[in-house]
Enzyme design. Sequence first.
Site, PDB file in Angstrom:
ATOM      1  N   HIS A 277      18.029 -11.598  88.303  1.00  0.00           N
ATOM      2  CA  HIS A 277      19.627 -10.457  88.669  1.00  0.00           C
ATOM      3  C   HIS A 277      20.359 -11.132  88.864  1.00  0.00           C
ATOM      4  O   HIS A 277      21.176 -10.441  89.249  1.00  0.00           O
ATOM      5  CB  HIS A 277      18.043  -9.640  90.041  1.00  0.00           C
ATOM      6  CG  HIS A 277      17.576  -8.863  89.643  1.00  0.00           C
ATOM      7  ND1 HIS A 277      17.344  -8.004  89.371  1.00  0.00           N
ATOM      8  CD2 HIS A 277      15.708  -9.071  90.070  1.00  0.00           C
ATOM      9  CE1 HIS A 277      15.499  -7.257  89.032  1.00  0.00           C
ATOM     10  NE2 HIS A 277      15.280  -7.934  89.809  1.00  0.00           N
TER      11      HIS A 277
ATOM     12  N   GLU B 231      10.919 -16.795  92.009  1.00  0.00           N
ATOM     13  CA  GLU B 231      10.913 -15.180  91.533  1.00  0.00           C
ATOM     14  C   GLU B 231      11.794 -15.056  90.563  1.00  0.00           C
ATOM     15  O   GLU B 231      12.563 -14.251  90.513  1.00  0.00           O
ATOM     16  CB  GLU B 231      11.236 -14.986  93.207  1.00  0.00           C
ATOM     17  CG  GLU B 231      10.474 -13.358  92.899  1.00  0.00           C
ATOM     18  CD  GLU B 231      10.788 -12.524  93.791  1.00  0.00           C
ATOM     19  OE1 GLU B 231       9.937 -11.361  93.868  1.00  0.00           O
ATOM     20  OE2 GLU B 231      12.146 -12.182  94.114  1.00  0.00           O
TER      21      GLU B 231
ATOM     22  N   ASP C 279      15.332 -16.108  96.069  1.00  0.00           N
ATOM     23  CA  ASP C 279      14.498 -14.227  95.454  1.00  0.00           C
ATOM     24  C   ASP C 279      14.711 -14.057  94.777  1.00  0.00           C
ATOM     25  O   ASP C 279      16.597 -14.231  94.222  1.00  0.00           O
ATOM     26  CB  ASP C 279      15.192 -13.641  96.436  1.00  0.00           C
ATOM     27  CG  ASP C 279      14.554 -12.927  96.865  1.00  0.00           C
ATOM     28  OD1 ASP C 279      12.819 -11.786  97.163  1.00  0.00           O
ATOM     29  OD2 ASP C 279      15.276 -11.540  97.165  1.00  0.00           O
TER      30      ASP C 279
ATOM     31  N   ASN D 259      21.143 -12.582  95.319  1.00  0.00           N
ATOM     32  CA  ASN D 259      21.024 -11.291  94.790  1.00  0.00           C
ATOM     33  C   ASN D 259      21.928 -10.387  95.952  1.00  0.00           C
ATOM     34  O   ASN D 259      23.017  -8.936  95.940  1.00  0.00           O
ATOM     35  CB  ASN D 259      20.106 -10.922  94.186  1.00  0.00           C
ATOM     36  CG  ASN D 259      20.163  -9.538  93.643  1.00  0.00           C
ATOM     37  OD1 ASN D 259      19.593  -8.615  94.284  1.00  0.00           O
ATOM     38  ND2 ASN D 259      20.613  -9.467  92.939  1.00  0.00           N
TER      39      ASN D 259
END
Length: 568
Positions: free
Chosen positions: A279, A318, A275, A165
């Site tokens: 997003h 996540e 992670d 991200n």
Amino acid sequence: MQATAIKLGLALLLAAGVVPVSHAQASQQKNIPAQPFLWENATVYFLLTDRFHNANHNNDLAYGRKNDAAPLRGYAGGDLAGITAKIKSGYFKDLGVDVIWLTPPVEQIHAGTDEGTGKSYGFHGYWAKDFTSVDANLGTETDMREFVDIAHAHGMRVLLDVVMNHLGPVTEQDPVWPEEWVRTSPTCTYKDTETTVSCTLVKNLPDIRTDSKATVTLPPVLVEKWKAEGRYDKEVKELDDFFQHTGLPRAPRYYLMKWHVDWVKKYGVDGFRADTAKHTEPEIWKELHGLASAAYEDWKQANPKKKLGKQAFFMTGEVYNYAIGHGHDFDMGGGKTVNFYQNGFDSLINFGFKSDANKSYEALFSDYATHLHGPLAGYSVLNYISSHDDGGPFDLLRQKPFESANKLLLSPGAAQIYYGDETARSMNVAGAQGDAALRSSMNWDELAMNASRDGYRIADVRQHWSRLGLFRRAHPAIGAGLHDKLADQPYTFKRIYDKNGISDKVVIALDIPANSNPDISVAGVFADGQKLHDHYSGKTAIVVNGKVQFNSGLSTILIAPWYEQAKK
């Protein structure tokens, strides 16, 4: 005086349901015949490398970093060699851990920066500067390779944290990448997909343009860095080979995929923890999973003596605020949902567990079993009670460490131990602001001294977690099996797993009043006349009229067939 102190200490242990066992009994617990590993039953130990154990003081401050950060926001010295040393010492094995998840070991931005809570450095691993290098504060490529090899040699898999991200904050020493690589605005408002994906998580955290399929050249900062390090030609050749072999466009997302997959090719890591998964565009995780899986199979074929089992490459994600009750569909806002399980993930981190842990044992266990053997069959969740960035963990003040262990390690699904859960490490450190307090250094000194806190001792907490963890590792039925309550008083339940040639069954009783020694119901699970083993106390008993009595006087009983029978 010494005798009185010993009696008092034993009384505290008994009240907490913990009792010292003999060396022979401990040996029996650690030598339970191992069942095949299942990711659905994994006990994952999550640690921040910098905060765990410092084995090499020569790399405590690399790249000109200084000891000038706000409280708990600078480097503390922990390194990859420190994790390896603890593997060799048996620390993880004695806890029943079968997977180690470490935050990204990639090279971080060199400078410190003020993110609103004082000067901070990238000790946590989420502020990448160069995805192709091991951060010198954590060690070298040799240290990384030894860590993975030693983990495998001790029967543990490695879960590598990866970031698709964003990069690290921009500083004078860490210039921004070109705009075709990253966006620097707007800041996310998290109202819908657009305001969650096409934006920066926070101010000054450049967002990688994973949406772009346009061809880009290497960022000048990397070109300059690699040339200075004498590896520019090597890195460029590897990139050329990757893009020629895959036929993928030279877009930002695919550069990152190549760099992440290299950690599989070079070291043999067994899975990724993704992670900030929500997003980015969800399909990139499916693409990454495919590339990593191919690299993993190649690594296993090339390293037959180092590989562990035949499991495929694994990915957990996540997806912030995902909870087990969401099933397959996560609400992104604005009327749109995403099925992350169909986009490369075998598992998702269960943000709901920390609040679900406030339920009774039966309400928690039965609800999770219903979800995992119903809507989520074939997938799993990773439960946790605390983490590196969750300001609302279960038992923030560490007042219920025994209950925390029971609920986390005995719940259906995989379990994530955050370093120090098992030693009641403080997450409420004076002077530390925000998530920094959650990231204190591992409390090895308290463990060694068996320090006392709130009516319990640290080493006794660790011993309780160890007994549950060892039992869990030996019995895939705990995390992956069907759940049924057997009795209310004392609360007793069974877990049974019978699938893919693996057969396992256990009975567990919890919260037994001290010194009550009740009969424990095992009817329908174990037959009359069968010899059973309580793996908590080390005692054995024979089933009579569907019940057993171990006379341990303890609050916890972990029942399975006597292990010598299991060998026959």
